[in-house]
Scaffold this active site. Structure first.
Site, PDB file in Angstrom:
ATOM      1  N   LYS A  52      85.782 -91.963  56.282  1.00 50.44           N
ATOM      2  CA  LYS A  52      84.943 -90.755  56.213  1.00 50.44           C
ATOM      3  C   LYS A  52      85.817 -89.523  55.995  1.00 50.44           C
ATOM      4  O   LYS A  52      85.497 -88.654  55.179  1.00 50.44           O
ATOM      5  CB  LYS A  52      84.092 -90.629  57.490  1.00 50.44           C
ATOM      6  CG  LYS A  52      82.969 -91.668  57.529  1.00 50.44           C
ATOM      7  CD  LYS A  52      82.260 -91.772  58.866  1.00 50.44           C
ATOM      8  CE  LYS A  52      81.300 -92.975  58.818  1.00 50.44           C
ATOM      9  NZ  LYS A  52      80.560 -93.184  60.074  1.00 50.44           N
ATOM     10  N   GLN A  96      80.992 -91.310  66.029  1.00 47.95           N
ATOM     11  CA  GLN A  96      81.051 -92.691  65.555  1.00 47.95           C
ATOM     12  C   GLN A  96      80.513 -93.635  66.634  1.00 47.95           C
ATOM     13  O   GLN A  96      80.903 -93.560  67.797  1.00 47.95           O
ATOM     14  CB  GLN A  96      82.509 -93.047  65.178  1.00 47.95           C
ATOM     15  CG  GLN A  96      82.675 -94.395  64.513  1.00 47.95           C
ATOM     16  CD  GLN A  96      81.998 -94.496  63.147  1.00 47.95           C
ATOM     17  OE1 GLN A  96      81.796 -93.507  62.449  1.00 47.95           O
ATOM     18  NE2 GLN A  96      81.628 -95.698  62.771  1.00 47.95           N
ATOM     19  N   ASP A 119      74.167 -87.741  60.279  1.00 48.61           N
ATOM     20  CA  ASP A 119      73.851 -89.179  60.297  1.00 48.61           C
ATOM     21  C   ASP A 119      72.343 -89.424  60.151  1.00 48.61           C
ATOM     22  O   ASP A 119      71.928 -90.541  59.844  1.00 48.61           O
ATOM     23  CB  ASP A 119      74.298 -89.795  61.630  1.00 48.61           C
ATOM     24  CG  ASP A 119      75.636 -90.517  61.539  1.00 48.61           C
ATOM     25  OD1 ASP A 119      75.921 -91.099  60.479  1.00 48.61           O
ATOM     26  OD2 ASP A 119      76.385 -90.499  62.535  1.00 48.61           O
TER      27      ASP A 119
HETATM   28  N1  GUN Z   1      78.775 -96.982  63.258  1.00 44.60           N
HETATM   29  C1  GUN Z   1      78.477 -97.840  62.265  1.00 44.60           C
HETATM   30  N2  GUN Z   1      77.817 -97.193  61.268  1.00 44.60           N
HETATM   31  C2  GUN Z   1      77.701 -95.899  61.650  1.00 44.60           C
HETATM   32  C3  GUN Z   1      77.131 -94.745  61.050  1.00 44.60           C
HETATM   33  O1  GUN Z   1      76.569 -94.779  59.955  1.00 44.60           O
HETATM   34  N3  GUN Z   1      77.235 -93.587  61.761  1.00 44.60           N
HETATM   35  C4  GUN Z   1      77.816 -93.540  62.981  1.00 44.60           C
HETATM   36  N4  GUN Z   1      77.847 -92.363  63.600  1.00 44.60           N
HETATM   37  N5  GUN Z   1      78.360 -94.599  63.574  1.00 44.60           N
HETATM   38  C5  GUN Z   1      78.297 -95.766  62.909  1.00 44.60           C
END
Ligand code: GUN
Length: 279
Positions: A52, A96, A119
């Site tokens: 990211k 996350q 998100d």
């Molecule tokens: N963990 C696995 N996929 C995601 C996601 O798309 N966003 C977040 N915040 N955590 C994750």
């Protein structure tokens, strides 16, 4: 011959577009900025978080990184989120997941300001999606819509079956397909006659987290199959929820794993980060 939907290439094109948008914003003194919080050292989370941050750098979005210890208290984490909510330079906040078991994920998600919820997990974002108001959309389902549209696959009037009902993929996917005027069925582990239900689909979206679960018996001849799964097979090789080799001769279009839906998730996160500046 089935069309293989190239998520990597579509993702590359969208990232180019986002890079241009970011340059325009910066010319006007607006700087997209994402705060990424990781708690603990889950290796998969570290990979995702790094990807990211890399995507932000590629597009020109500023990223602020907060790596917090595994044993941080829930209250300390919530107060960090509140601090970022109040910081006008921070346009998007991502925590996350998964989080350590002593921290409530629901509470964390609800503490992020809906204006910064890139998100799309906050109940306000989910509610807005449901009633058709503008707000952040969960990245993976938003990516599937982009894949379909940019591959020239019509959605309106189609029978769409979504296999899986998670909050992050299945449910928002159903709402998005409905918004695009598909006729939508959400199937799951308790669905009676699952094969028959799946066989109705012109567009079959599979998100159940079971390696190579979906075989040709579930697929109508000429259907489009979107595979959201990312699993490891018995040899440790990446594979989806769809048995690609088994269904390939029966579909008109399909996403591969890797290189299908996967690359789109972070790309749509970047899109949300850019949208966040205008909220
Ligand atoms: N963990 C696995 N996929 C995601 C996601 O798309 N966003 C977040 N915040 N955590 C994750």
């Amino acid at each position: 011959m089935a069309k293989i939907i190239d998520g990597k290439e579509i993702s590359r094109i969208i990232r180019e577009e986002l890079k241009e948008k970011t340059e325009e914003l910066k010319k006007n003194g607006i700087i997209p900025a994402l705060a990424v919080i990781q708690v603990g050292d889950n290796p998969a989370s570290t990979v995702y978080v790094n990807n990211k941050k890399k995507a932000c750098a590629e597009i020109g979005i500023e990223s602020l990184s907060f790596h917090l210890p595994e044993d941080i208290s829930e209250e300390e984490l919530l107060s960090k989120i509140r601090e970022l909510n109040d910081d006008p330079k921070v346009k998007g906040i991502l925590v996350q997941l998964p989080l350590p078991s002593h921290i409530s994920e629901d509470l964390v998600i609800e503490t992020i300001s809906p204006e910064k919820d890139v998100d799309g997990f906050h109940p306000v974002s989910v509610g807005k999606l449901l009633i058709g108001q503008k707000g952040f959309v969960s990245c993976t389902p938003a990516g599937v819509i982009e894949l379909l549209k940019r591959s020239g696959i019509g959605i309106a009037g189609k029978e769409c079956v979504i296999l899986g009902r998670s909050n992050i993929v299945g449910k928002p996917m159903a709402v998005l397909m409905l918004r695009e005027n598909a006729t939508v069925t959400v199937a799951h582990s308790k669905t009676a006659d699952l094969k028959e239900v799946c066989k109705r689909a012109d567009i079959l979206i599979v998100a159940i987290g079971k390696p190579k679960f979906l075989t040709a018996e579930y697929v109508k001849e000429g259907a489009t199959v979107i595979d959201v799964g990312i699993n490891r097979d018995e040899n440790g090789k990446l594979c989806g929820d769809v048995d690609f080799q088994d269904v390939i001769d029966h579909v008109s279009a399909i996403t591969p794993v890797p290189g299908g839906v996967g690359p789109m998730t972070i790309t749509m996160l970047m899109n949300n980060c850019i949208e966040a500046v205008s909220l």
